[in-house]
Scaffold this motif. Structure first.
Motif, PDB file in Angstrom:
ATOM      1  N   LEU A  94       0.832  -1.204   0.000  1.00  0.00           N
ATOM      2  CA  LEU A  94       0.000   0.000   0.000  1.00  0.00           C
ATOM      3  C   LEU A  94       0.863   1.248   0.000  1.00  0.00           C
ATOM      4  N   VAL A 130       2.619   1.602  -3.358  1.00  0.00           N
ATOM      5  CA  VAL A 130       1.687   2.040  -4.398  1.00  0.00           C
ATOM      6  C   VAL A 130       1.352   3.519  -4.229  1.00  0.00           C
ATOM      7  N   THR A 131       1.103   3.932  -2.967  1.00  0.00           N
ATOM      8  CA  THR A 131       0.754   5.341  -2.728  1.00  0.00           C
ATOM      9  C   THR A 131       1.832   6.271  -3.251  1.00  0.00           C
ATOM     10  N   PHE A 132       3.047   6.032  -2.797  1.00  0.00           N
ATOM     11  CA  PHE A 132       4.108   6.963  -3.180  1.00  0.00           C
ATOM     12  C   PHE A 132       4.429   6.864  -4.655  1.00  0.00           C
ATOM     13  N   LEU A 149       2.278   6.137  -7.104  1.00  0.00           N
ATOM     14  CA  LEU A 149       1.226   6.874  -7.817  1.00  0.00           C
ATOM     15  C   LEU A 149       1.432   8.381  -7.704  1.00  0.00           C
ATOM     16  N   LEU A 150       1.680   8.828  -6.482  1.00  0.00           N
ATOM     17  CA  LEU A 150       1.844  10.267  -6.264  1.00  0.00           C
ATOM     18  C   LEU A 150       3.017  10.808  -7.068  1.00  0.00           C
ATOM     19  N   ALA A 151       4.153  10.115  -6.959  1.00  0.00           N
ATOM     20  CA  ALA A 151       5.351  10.612  -7.635  1.00  0.00           C
ATOM     21  C   ALA A 151       5.142  10.643  -9.140  1.00  0.00           C
ATOM     22  N   THR A 159       2.295  10.775 -10.899  1.00  0.00           N
ATOM     23  CA  THR A 159       1.347  11.778 -11.394  1.00  0.00           C
ATOM     24  C   THR A 159       1.895  13.195 -11.263  1.00  0.00           C
ATOM     25  N   VAL A 160       2.626  13.464 -10.169  1.00  0.00           N
ATOM     26  CA  VAL A 160       3.200  14.806 -10.031  1.00  0.00           C
ATOM     27  C   VAL A 160       4.210  15.063 -11.138  1.00  0.00           C
ATOM     28  N   GLN A 179      -6.732   9.101 -18.032  1.00  0.00           N
ATOM     29  CA  GLN A 179      -7.098  10.175 -17.116  1.00  0.00           C
ATOM     30  C   GLN A 179      -7.837  11.282 -17.849  1.00  0.00           C
ATOM     31  N   SER A 205      -8.375  12.699  -9.603  1.00  0.00           N
ATOM     32  CA  SER A 205      -8.105  13.046 -10.990  1.00  0.00           C
ATOM     33  C   SER A 205      -8.802  14.343 -11.377  1.00  0.00           C
ATOM     34  N   GLY A 250      -5.704  16.585  -9.657  1.00  0.00           N
ATOM     35  CA  GLY A 250      -4.722  16.375 -10.712  1.00  0.00           C
ATOM     36  C   GLY A 250      -3.539  15.538 -10.249  1.00  0.00           C
ATOM     37  N   ILE A 251      -3.568  15.116  -9.006  1.00  0.00           N
ATOM     38  CA  ILE A 251      -2.535  14.222  -8.475  1.00  0.00           C
ATOM     39  C   ILE A 251      -3.256  12.992  -7.966  1.00  0.00           C
ATOM     40  N   ILE A 252      -2.897  11.817  -8.469  1.00  0.00           N
ATOM     41  CA  ILE A 252      -3.600  10.615  -8.020  1.00  0.00           C
ATOM     42  C   ILE A 252      -2.855   9.986  -6.861  1.00  0.00           C
ATOM     43  N   GLY A 253      -3.585   9.597  -5.839  1.00  0.00           N
ATOM     44  CA  GLY A 253      -2.951   8.932  -4.713  1.00  0.00           C
ATOM     45  C   GLY A 253      -3.280   9.560  -3.373  1.00  0.00           C
ATOM     46  N   ILE A 291      -6.024   6.580  -1.790  1.00  0.00           N
ATOM     47  CA  ILE A 291      -5.507   5.741  -0.722  1.00  0.00           C
ATOM     48  C   ILE A 291      -6.215   6.044   0.597  1.00  0.00           C
ATOM     49  N   LEU A 327       5.499  16.002  -0.904  1.00  0.00           N
ATOM     50  CA  LEU A 327       5.745  16.128  -2.349  1.00  0.00           C
ATOM     51  C   LEU A 327       6.038  17.568  -2.746  1.00  0.00           C
TER      52      LEU A 327
END
Lengths: 287, 180
Positions: free
Chosen positions: A16, A19-21, A23-25, A27-28, A41, B75, B79-82, B86, B132
């Protein structure tokens, strides 16, 4: 058995977190470096925004109606003031037309196609605003199909309000100029001086306590007076020259007394509008 | 279409409606762009989610709701997924896990659950965004200008909307098994 179970939970937790980090990294990074988000998307956002339009139009109608009421409230004093300016305005408009015409002819003479001041516009209506403290985005109902690209500037009726930050097929997100995010929202700006000496700088910050925009890296503060107008200078890629940002409010030195910051009262009433204008510069600058 | 599918369809519509309301509320009424440093974030979808989680017993269904609506929320709005993707399922599993403590649904109980989940969600989002480098707001500024007003506004709205929302979610979840 007990041990196995606790292990399983640990593994789930680990996956988990990864996956979280991840996904975040990802998408950013995509948002910062690519021009468009992944197709999945894009389509998802488009579907959501098209359906959202059903709810947005009545809301915008209500918003317009309420702002009409508040307009009605101070109509009398406004009318007096405006009447005084009408004559001046008509004269200016006639002058503007003549000058524009002349400018066009001179450009043809010089074989100049497009300069920094040339742009076309696309109107779009606002669908919603992000309920988020740090992503101050507006969603608008125009996208790639209308020729919108990332980083194009966006105006409301009176002045600059922000910049396109994400483009989908039929919708896009506008990051407001009042955002807190230091990475994205900077506009190359200039203060038009009296004797053809333009003072340039970068509008780089928003002071949320006073509601002012802050212009930094100013080359000289000698001739800046309160009330002078600030426009975009056209030096920053996709932003054309001459978009109105606001008026100079004052000058402050930073804490060390080294650099000067010019405080600008934004022209755009960032509250009562339902339609925005996306500016497409005719000269494509560097990316 | 049997009654169960219809009820699930109703639940999804309910959550979607509150999802759009979040954005529209922020746009139409809480749009403090020119002045004021206080930020209020409407969280009506979280209200619907909490209400439904308190009443639905199927954990798999809850996790699906959490992930799907979390994804859409991230989304479309962030605009940032997660973030929601989560935090929302985690939150729902948490509520589901401690639901057995509940003797009878009442307003105070649900209000405190909503309060706790809102705090959890907003703090989680703040921590992730801070990590982030999406924001450089200090913790104290976050608590004073974002978390506090958000909690206050949402709890008041929850208080006002409790009876209709509770009845609606009750009706959307409960059905008689023989009534196919």
């Amino acid at each position: 058995m007990q041990k196995f179970f606790s292990n399983k939970k640990l593994i789930i937790l680990m996956i988990l977190i990864i996956v979280t980090f991840g996904l975040l990294a990802v998408t950013v990074n995509i948002r910062d470096n690519k021009n468009t988000p992944p197709v999945v998307q894009q389509v998802g956002n488009d579907v959501v925004s098209v359906v959202g339009g059903v709810f947005a139009y009545p809301t915008n109608a209500v918003k317009n109606a309420t702002s009409e009421f508040s307009d009605l409230y101070n109509t009398y004093s406004e009318n007096k003031r405006l009447k005084a300016r009408i004559g001046e305005l008509a004269q200016n408009q006639a002058k503007l037309e003549v000058v524009q015409d002349e400018n066009k002819k001179l450009k043809q003479e010089l074989k100049l196609n497009d300069t920094l001041t040339d742009y076309t516009t696309v109107n779009a209506s606002v669908l919603s605003r992000s309920p988020s403290s740090w992503q101050s985005y507006l969603t608008i109902n125009r996208g790639q199909t209308s020729g919108i690209k990332k980083n194009m500037p966006v105006m409301s009726g009176k002045g600059l309000i922000g910049r396109i930050v994400e483009v989908d097929k039929v919708s896009s997100k506008v990051e407001l100029i009042s955002t807190d995010n230091e990475l994205n929202d900077k506009f190359a700006a200039e203060i038009s001086g009296d004797n053809n000496k333009n003072i340039t700088g970068v509008v780089s910050r928003y002071d949320s306590s006073t509601g002012d925009l802050v212009m930094e890296n100013v080359n000289s503060v000698k001739n800046i007076k309160k009330g002078q107008s600030v426009i975009t200078s056209g030096l920053g890629g996709l932003t054309p020259r001459g978009l109105y940002i606001g008026k100079v409010y004052g000058i402050k030195k930073d804490n060390y007394g080294m650099t000067n910051s010019v405080y600008i009262t934004p022209a755009a009433e960032l509250r009562n509008f339902t339609v925005v204008t996306v500016i497409k510069s005719s000269v494509s600058g560097e990316k | 279409m049997n009654i169960k599918t219809r009820k699930i369809f109703g639940q999804v519509l309910f959550i979607l409606f509150t999802f759009y309301l979040d954005g529209l509320m922020k746009w139409a009424f809480l749009n403090n762009m020119n002045h004021g440093i206080i930020i209020v974030l409407p969280q009506l979808m979280l209200m619907a989610i909490v209400m439904l989680t308190m009443r639905i017993d199927d954990r798999r269904q809850l996790i699906t709701y959490g992930i799907v609506f979390g994804l859409i929320y991230d989304s479309y709005y962030y605009g940032i997924i997660g973030l929601y993707t989560i935090l929302l399922p985690l939150l729902m599993i948490g509520i589901d896990h401690f639901k057995f403590l509940l003797v009878k649904n009442n307003m105070g109980y649900e209000l405190s659950i909503y309060f706790l989940s809102l705090t959890f969600l907003q703090s989680g989002i703040y921590l992730l965004e801070r990590l982030l480098q999406q924001t450089n707001t200090s913790v104290f500024d976050f608590i004073t200008y974002t978390l506090g007003p958000t909690l206050l506004w949402n709890v008041v709205v929850f208080f006002i909307l409790y009876i209709p929302l509770a009845n609606l979610s009750e009706w959307l979840v409960k059905y008689r098994r023989d009534n196919k």
